[in-house]
Design an enzyme around this catalytic site. Structure first.
Site, PDB file in Angstrom:
ATOM      1  N   ARG A 161       0.843  -1.198   0.000  1.00 45.87           N
ATOM      2  CA  ARG A 161       0.000   0.000   0.000  1.00 45.87           C
ATOM      3  C   ARG A 161       0.882   1.254   0.000  1.00 45.87           C
ATOM      4  NH1 ARG A 161      -4.951   1.358   4.205  1.00 45.87           N
ATOM      5  NH2 ARG A 161      -3.343   1.361   5.821  1.00 45.87           N
ATOM      6  N   ASP A 429      -2.007   3.782  13.662  1.00 50.08           N
ATOM      7  CA  ASP A 429      -2.781   3.835  12.457  1.00 50.08           C
ATOM      8  C   ASP A 429      -3.255   5.256  12.209  1.00 50.08           C
ATOM      9  OD1 ASP A 429      -5.345   4.073  11.418  1.00 50.08           O
ATOM     10  OD2 ASP A 429      -6.108   2.380  12.537  1.00 50.08           O
TER      11      ASP A 429
HETATM   12  C1  LIG Z   1      -7.352   1.848   9.213  1.00 48.19           C
HETATM   13  C2  LIG Z   1      -6.225   1.096   8.629  1.00 48.19           C
HETATM   14  O1  LIG Z   1      -5.568   1.567   7.778  1.00 48.19           O
HETATM   15  S1  LIG Z   1      -5.920  -0.427   9.260  1.00 48.19           S
HETATM   16  C3  LIG Z   1      -4.321  -0.807   8.642  1.00 48.19           C
HETATM   17  C4  LIG Z   1      -3.274  -0.075   9.344  1.00 48.19           C
HETATM   18  N1  LIG Z   1      -3.010  -0.569  10.657  1.00 48.19           N
HETATM   19  C5  LIG Z   1      -2.306  -1.709  10.834  1.00 48.19           C
HETATM   20  O2  LIG Z   1      -1.931  -2.350   9.882  1.00 48.19           O
HETATM   21  C6  LIG Z   1      -1.998  -2.107  12.240  1.00 48.19           C
HETATM   22  C7  LIG Z   1      -1.128  -3.336  12.196  1.00 48.19           C
HETATM   23  N2  LIG Z   1      -0.859  -3.820  13.533  1.00 48.19           N
HETATM   24  C8  LIG Z   1       0.175  -3.380  14.252  1.00 48.19           C
HETATM   25  O3  LIG Z   1       0.924  -2.516  13.829  1.00 48.19           O
HETATM   26  C9  LIG Z   1       0.407  -4.066  15.567  1.00 48.19           C
HETATM   27  O4  LIG Z   1      -0.414  -5.186  15.700  1.00 48.19           O
HETATM   28  C10 LIG Z   1       0.163  -3.157  16.799  1.00 48.19           C
HETATM   29  C11 LIG Z   1       1.079  -1.960  16.765  1.00 48.19           C
HETATM   30  C12 LIG Z   1      -1.284  -2.684  16.804  1.00 48.19           C
HETATM   31  C13 LIG Z   1       0.454  -4.010  18.056  1.00 48.19           C
HETATM   32  O5  LIG Z   1       1.774  -4.515  17.921  1.00 48.19           O
HETATM   33  P1  LIG Z   1       2.560  -5.072  19.188  1.00 48.19           P
HETATM   34  O6  LIG Z   1       2.433  -4.072  20.307  1.00 48.19           O
HETATM   35  O7  LIG Z   1       3.928  -5.461  18.758  1.00 48.19           O
HETATM   36  O8  LIG Z   1       1.663  -6.335  19.556  1.00 48.19           O
HETATM   37  P2  LIG Z   1       2.103  -7.641  20.286  1.00 48.19           P
HETATM   38  O9  LIG Z   1       3.115  -7.384  21.342  1.00 48.19           O
HETATM   39  O10 LIG Z   1       0.846  -8.345  20.685  1.00 48.19           O
HETATM   40  O11 LIG Z   1       2.783  -8.480  19.130  1.00 48.19           O
HETATM   41  C14 LIG Z   1       3.147  -9.834  19.288  1.00 48.19           C
HETATM   42  C15 LIG Z   1       3.978 -10.230  18.110  1.00 48.19           C
HETATM   43  O12 LIG Z   1       3.182 -10.127  16.930  1.00 48.19           O
HETATM   44  C16 LIG Z   1       3.832  -9.285  15.986  1.00 48.19           C
HETATM   45  N3  LIG Z   1       2.820  -8.494  15.287  1.00 48.19           N
HETATM   46  C17 LIG Z   1       1.801  -7.785  15.809  1.00 48.19           C
HETATM   47  N4  LIG Z   1       1.068  -7.231  14.834  1.00 48.19           N
HETATM   48  C18 LIG Z   1       1.643  -7.616  13.672  1.00 48.19           C
HETATM   49  C19 LIG Z   1       1.340  -7.351  12.311  1.00 48.19           C
HETATM   50  N5  LIG Z   1       0.291  -6.616  11.964  1.00 48.19           N
HETATM   51  N6  LIG Z   1       2.155  -7.869  11.373  1.00 48.19           N
HETATM   52  C20 LIG Z   1       3.209  -8.626  11.725  1.00 48.19           C
HETATM   53  N7  LIG Z   1       3.540  -8.903  12.993  1.00 48.19           N
HETATM   54  C21 LIG Z   1       2.763  -8.406  13.961  1.00 48.19           C
HETATM   55  C22 LIG Z   1       4.734  -8.387  16.800  1.00 48.19           C
HETATM   56  O13 LIG Z   1       5.784  -7.906  15.982  1.00 48.19           O
HETATM   57  C23 LIG Z   1       5.186  -9.333  17.888  1.00 48.19           C
HETATM   58  O14 LIG Z   1       6.220 -10.140  17.370  1.00 48.19           O
HETATM   59  P3  LIG Z   1       7.339 -10.819  18.316  1.00 48.19           P
HETATM   60  O15 LIG Z   1       6.604 -11.677  19.295  1.00 48.19           O
HETATM   61  O16 LIG Z   1       8.185 -11.605  17.380  1.00 48.19           O
HETATM   62  O17 LIG Z   1       8.075  -9.686  18.970  1.00 48.19           O
HETATM   63  O1  LIG Z   2      -7.611   1.649   5.694  1.00 50.96           O
HETATM   64  C1  LIG Z   2      -8.503   1.042   6.217  1.00 50.96           C
HETATM   65  C2  LIG Z   2      -9.551   1.602   7.022  1.00 50.96           C
HETATM   66  O2  LIG Z   2     -10.358   0.840   7.581  1.00 50.96           O
HETATM   67  O3  LIG Z   2      -9.598   2.842   7.113  1.00 50.96           O
END
Ligand SMILES: CC(=O)SCCNC(=O)CCNC(=O)[C@H](O)C(C)(C)COP(=O)(O)OP(=O)(O)OC[C@H]1O[C@@H](n2cnc3c(N)ncnc32)[C@H](O)[C@@H]1OP(=O)(O)O
Ligand SMILES: O=CC(=O)O
Length: 524
Positions: A161, A429
């Site tokens: 994206r 986000d």
């Molecule tokens: C409205 C929109 O646009 S939605 C799309 C945009 N938003 C996103 O994509 C959010 C994606 N998610 C994230 O960034 C994360 O999940 C967060 C920041 C919300 C939380 O992350 P953390 O605080 O690291 O969560 P947590 O401690 O539970 O993570 C556990 C493990 O999962 C991994 N993890 C968590 N979320 C993700 C993810 N989305 N992708 C890959 N790995 C992930 C962490 O890196 C961590 O790895 P590790 O155990 O090897 O260290």
């Molecule tokens: O980018 C995704 C959304 O839900 O906003």
């Protein structure tokens, strides 16, 4: 350096040698010179469209494209290799560990995000490109905290994206004009990986955010045609899924698919930005004030109608109708709260699959299992193109409790993404925190108690939640707290709130990257 191209920040040797190569910069310059003026005119058209809305002319399906909507015979291209079954897609930023974790999550695809889940420092943008290049070649690993991260046997298919059309990339100018953030992200990924992806049996796949008009989709299509020709790749190799996450785009789904029909792999319900766009676009309409956020569920009339129209449109044109992101992620150390959150996710995914979506989004690897179970149970084949949907209703109140939650969320999110806060793991986000900030200021109407929503009411809320923000962000610096408080208070005093917090934030990032003042366009 390529003639006309200037980089206004320090660039590591690795970035120069591997990503900002002469060939890549030449491509960036070519693409910028070909498309920048169109981008600018489309951004101006957005402002004119907003003025029409403010003057009371409502949105409608465009008259000039009625034949496109009425014509049943056109369809989009078949899915690209690896995109035939997209039942679960994970999203997340492009830092190395998360890229590996996402690719290994068991999800069918990974949307690597240069947009809302990413704070766009130049370092993050370039390192993200390095990580994706390595991921494409299956040569990505990482060591941290005594743990070795490497790719599993069957990683998720990569989709990227880029940033939306509204964002500039001020750290790189061409002929003294900042390049578009969209073109910068797209072009670097495409240039370095498109052929390699095809060689490996996939293709250059994208998610396109925040479009407001079908002409913006035409611009993307033109960029695709230009880019494929530039590197000698057959036309129609790229696939792009468009996020329908603005109110105007919801009236142009057919047209957006039509423009991209030779590159399209569907539409997605970007629900959070869609709500945010509803608030902004109908800012002058006192009859369109949204209730508390918790009441704006996917079941309320306008959200339900948006989902059904998207599913109907996609299936008519034989492409994927992707669902969106549930707000919940796993909660550590509180089993009961976690169970409640995960049940909400399960219910949301069930609503999506039974509505007819062909896949859904998850924000965390631990949610893959839940989403997968629900989709496996209710979606037997790779998609549900045969399912069609219709109908509408709406209700809710606006309360102080809801506004307090919005302010708290806005302040907390800002703190976490402010550039100088990145050190303590900030990554959230952009859509959410921007919406949280703006939603408070936009509609000056009454609360459920009859109390008017004034600037002073918001000031008091900001002061009230300050202790909670301090508690949530222990490393908080006074100067940053002041910025966020002033920002929220100033938003409510403007005639209209800002379009995007991400644009407001960029001058901070650019300053931190050492970019001269003249390239830091917007300011708070
Ligand atoms: C409205 C929109 O646009 S939605 C799309 C945009 N938003 C996103 O994509 C959010 C994606 N998610 C994230 O960034 C994360 O999940 C967060 C920041 C919300 C939380 O992350 P953390 O605080 O690291 O969560 P947590 O401690 O539970 O993570 C556990 C493990 O999962 C991994 N993890 C968590 N979320 C993700 C993810 N989305 N992708 C890959 N790995 C992930 C962490 O890196 C961590 O790895 P590790 O155990 O090897 O260290
Ligand atoms: O980018 C995704 C959304 O839900 O906003």
């Amino acid at each position: 350096m390529v003639a006309g191209v200037q980089i206004h920040t320090k660039v590591s040797e690795q970035a120069q040698a591997e990503i900002l190569t002469e060939g890549a910069l030449t491509f960036l310059a070519a693409i910028h010179r070909t498309f920048e003026s169109t981008r600018q005119s489309l951004l101006v058209a957005r402002e004119s469209a907003q003025q029409r809305l403010d003057s009371g002319i409502p949105l409608d399906f465009p008259a000039e494209t009625s034949q496109i909507r009425a014509e049943p015979s056109w369809h989009c291209v078949p899915p690209g290799p690896g995109l035939e079954d997209r039942r679960v897609e994970i999203t997340g930023p492009t830092d190395r560990k998360m890229v590996i974790n996402a690719l290994n999550s068991g999800a069918k695809t990974f949307m690597a995000d240069f947009e809302d889940s990413n704070a766009p420092t130049f370092k993050a943008m370039i390192e993200g490109q390095v990580n994706l290049r390595d991921a494409v070649r299956r040569q990505i690993d990482f060591d941290s905290g005594g743990k070795h991260y490497k790719l599993s046997e069957n990683p998720a298919v990569l989709i990227v994206r880029p940033r939306g059309w509204h964002l500039d990339e001020p750290r790189l100018t061409i002929d003294n004009v900042p390049i578009s953030g969209s073109l910068f992200d797209f072009a670097l990924y495409f240039y370095h990986n498109a052929k390699e992806l095809v060689k490996r049996g996939f293709g250059p796949y994208f998610y396109l955010p925040k479009m407001e008009h079908y002409l913006e989709a035409r611009l993307w299509n033109d960029v695709f045609l230009f880019s494929q020709s530039y590197i000698g790749m057959p036309h129609n190799t790229i696939r792009a899924t468009v996020l329908i996450e603005t109110l105007p785009a919801a009236f142009q789904m057919e047209e957006i698919l039509f423009e991209l029909r030779n590159h399209s792999s569907g539409l997605n319900c970007g629900r959070w930005d869609y709500i945010f766009s509803f608030i902004k676009k109908r800012r002058a309409d006192r009859g369109a004030v949204l209730p508390d956020r918790k009441d704006v569920t996917m079941e309320v009339g306008f959200m339900d109608a948006y989902v059904r129209l998207l599913i109907q449109t996609c299936h008519k044109r034989k492409v994927a109708a992707m669902g969106g992101m549930s707000a919940q992620i796993p909660i550590k150390g509180d089993d009961k709260a976690n169970e409640i959150a995960m049940n909400k996710v399960r219910a949301d995914k069930l609503r999506e699959v039974t509505n007819g979506h062909d896949g859904t989004w998850i924000a965390h690897p631990l949610i893959n299992k839940i989403a997968r179970e629900v989709f496996d149970q209710h979606m037997v084949g790779p998609n549900q193109y045969h399912v069609r949907r219709e109908d509408i209703t709406a209700a809710g109140v606006r309360s102080k409790r809801g506004d307090r939650a919005r302010v708290l969320r806005g302040m907390d999110r800002w703190q976490r993404v402010h550039p100088t806060q990145l050190a303590h793991g900030g990554r959230r986000d952009g859509g959410n925190y921007a919406r949280a900030a703006v939603a408070v200021g936009a509609p000056r109407v009454a609360l459920d108690t009859g109390e008017p929503i004034t600037a002073e009411y918001v000031d008091a809320l900001v002061e009230e939640v300050e202790p909670e923000v301090r508690k949530a962000v222990p490393a908080l610096k006074e100067e940053h707290l002041k910025i966020v408080k002033d920002y929220l208070k100033s938003q409510v005093r403007k005639q209209w709130p800002s379009e995007f917090l991400t644009s407001d934030l960029m001058p901070y990032l650019a300053a931190a990257d050492g970019v001269p003042a003249k390239w830091r366009k917007s300011s708070l």
